[in-house]
Write a protein that holds these residues in place. Structure first.
Motif, PDB file in Angstrom:
ATOM      1  N   ASP A  91       0.818  -1.126  -0.041  1.00  0.00           N
ATOM      2  CA  ASP A  91       0.087  -0.035  -0.120  1.00  0.00           C
ATOM      3  C   ASP A  91       0.867   1.173   0.104  1.00  0.00           C
ATOM      4  O   ASP A  91       0.393   2.179  -0.625  1.00  0.00           O
ATOM      5  N   ALA A  92       1.846   1.439   0.643  1.00  0.00           N
ATOM      6  CA  ALA A  92       2.809   2.318   0.852  1.00  0.00           C
ATOM      7  C   ALA A  92       3.468   2.651  -0.545  1.00  0.00           C
ATOM      8  O   ALA A  92       3.606   3.681  -0.929  1.00  0.00           O
ATOM      9  N   ARG A 126       0.810   4.075  -2.784  1.00  0.00           N
ATOM     10  CA  ARG A 126       0.734   5.519  -2.260  1.00  0.00           C
ATOM     11  C   ARG A 126       1.683   6.389  -3.051  1.00  0.00           C
ATOM     12  O   ARG A 126       1.486   7.561  -3.661  1.00  0.00           O
ATOM     13  N   ASN A 144       7.016   2.193   5.807  1.00  0.00           N
ATOM     14  CA  ASN A 144       5.802   2.075   5.481  1.00  0.00           C
ATOM     15  C   ASN A 144       4.813   3.029   5.796  1.00  0.00           C
ATOM     16  O   ASN A 144       4.246   3.757   5.205  1.00  0.00           O
ATOM     17  N   HIS A 145       4.761   3.037   7.289  1.00  0.00           N
ATOM     18  CA  HIS A 145       3.928   3.846   8.226  1.00  0.00           C
ATOM     19  C   HIS A 145       3.937   5.143   7.829  1.00  0.00           C
ATOM     20  O   HIS A 145       2.985   5.943   7.836  1.00  0.00           O
ATOM     21  N   ASP A 146       5.371   5.845   7.513  1.00  0.00           N
ATOM     22  CA  ASP A 146       5.608   7.092   7.288  1.00  0.00           C
ATOM     23  C   ASP A 146       4.756   7.614   5.998  1.00  0.00           C
ATOM     24  O   ASP A 146       4.098   8.711   6.031  1.00  0.00           O
ATOM     25  N   LEU A 150       2.332   6.240   4.515  1.00  0.00           N
ATOM     26  CA  LEU A 150       1.058   5.968   4.570  1.00  0.00           C
ATOM     27  C   LEU A 150       0.390   7.234   5.217  1.00  0.00           C
ATOM     28  O   LEU A 150      -0.643   7.617   5.109  1.00  0.00           O
ATOM     29  N   SER A 151       0.963   7.661   6.657  1.00  0.00           N
ATOM     30  CA  SER A 151       0.358   8.494   7.265  1.00  0.00           C
ATOM     31  C   SER A 151       0.874   9.976   7.417  1.00  0.00           C
ATOM     32  O   SER A 151       0.473  11.051   7.758  1.00  0.00           O
ATOM     33  N   LYS A 152       2.193  10.212   6.648  1.00  0.00           N
ATOM     34  CA  LYS A 152       2.993  11.525   6.599  1.00  0.00           C
ATOM     35  C   LYS A 152       3.273  11.350   5.058  1.00  0.00           C
ATOM     36  O   LYS A 152       4.415  11.917   4.776  1.00  0.00           O
ATOM     37  N   THR A 153       2.398  11.253   4.290  1.00  0.00           N
ATOM     38  CA  THR A 153       2.848  11.377   2.769  1.00  0.00           C
ATOM     39  C   THR A 153       3.436  12.547   2.267  1.00  0.00           C
ATOM     40  O   THR A 153       4.268  12.827   1.748  1.00  0.00           O
TER      41      THR A 153
END
Length: 146
Positions: free
Chosen positions: A38-39, A42, A110-112, A114-117
């Motif tokens: 997903d990352a 994105r 990945n988390h960054d 997705l959450s801090k694009t």
């Protein structure tokens, strides 16, 4: 006496022509493109189709023996997205090898992505701008007029 095949002889004489990539690396790159996280999807949305400073990016680009998540040839930049499957020791060897080829590597979790694009894109743009600046810009734009 050993002779190069015609394709490799051309590569030796003209440094702009590179030998073909190993088919195993190409197969891995194709497989990775089909199994994007997903990352990666994105980030690809923002990098593809020259949406970032009109630069061309490649997804799952082979840099033998590795495959980079994203690569911009003009900026000589690799963007890697790390998730739980990445190993720190292997990643550091991979990064060192890619940098030895004259290519900068930046990494994001990945988390960054997705959450801090927006922050991730800002950092990519910052590095791209540094790496694509003209080395000796003319201070007046066209030189002195007499």
């Amino acid at each position: 006496m050993f002779q190069f095949s015609p394709i490799f002889k051309d590569c030796e004489m003209n440094k702009n022509i590179k030998p073909p990539l190993p088919s195993s690396i190409l197969a891995i790159a194709r497989k990775l493109r089909k199994q994007s996280t997903d990352a990666e999807l994105r980030l690809w949305y923002y990098l593809r189709a020259k949406r970032t400073l009109s630069l061309k990016w490649r997804r799952q680009h082979p840099i033998p023996p590795y495959v980079a998540d994203f690569y911009c040839h003009k900026a000589k930049l690799v963007v890697e997205i790390d998730g739980g499957q990445h190993e720190v020791d292997m990643d550091s060897r991979r990064t060192a090898y890619i940098r030895s080829q004259g290519i900068e590597v930046i990494r994001f979790w990945n988390h960054d992505v997705l959450s801090k694009t927006e922050a991730v894109m800002d950092e990519i743009l910052r590095v791209v701008q540094i790496r694509t600046l003209s080395p000796n810009p003319s201070p007046g734009g066209r030189g002195e007029q007499s």
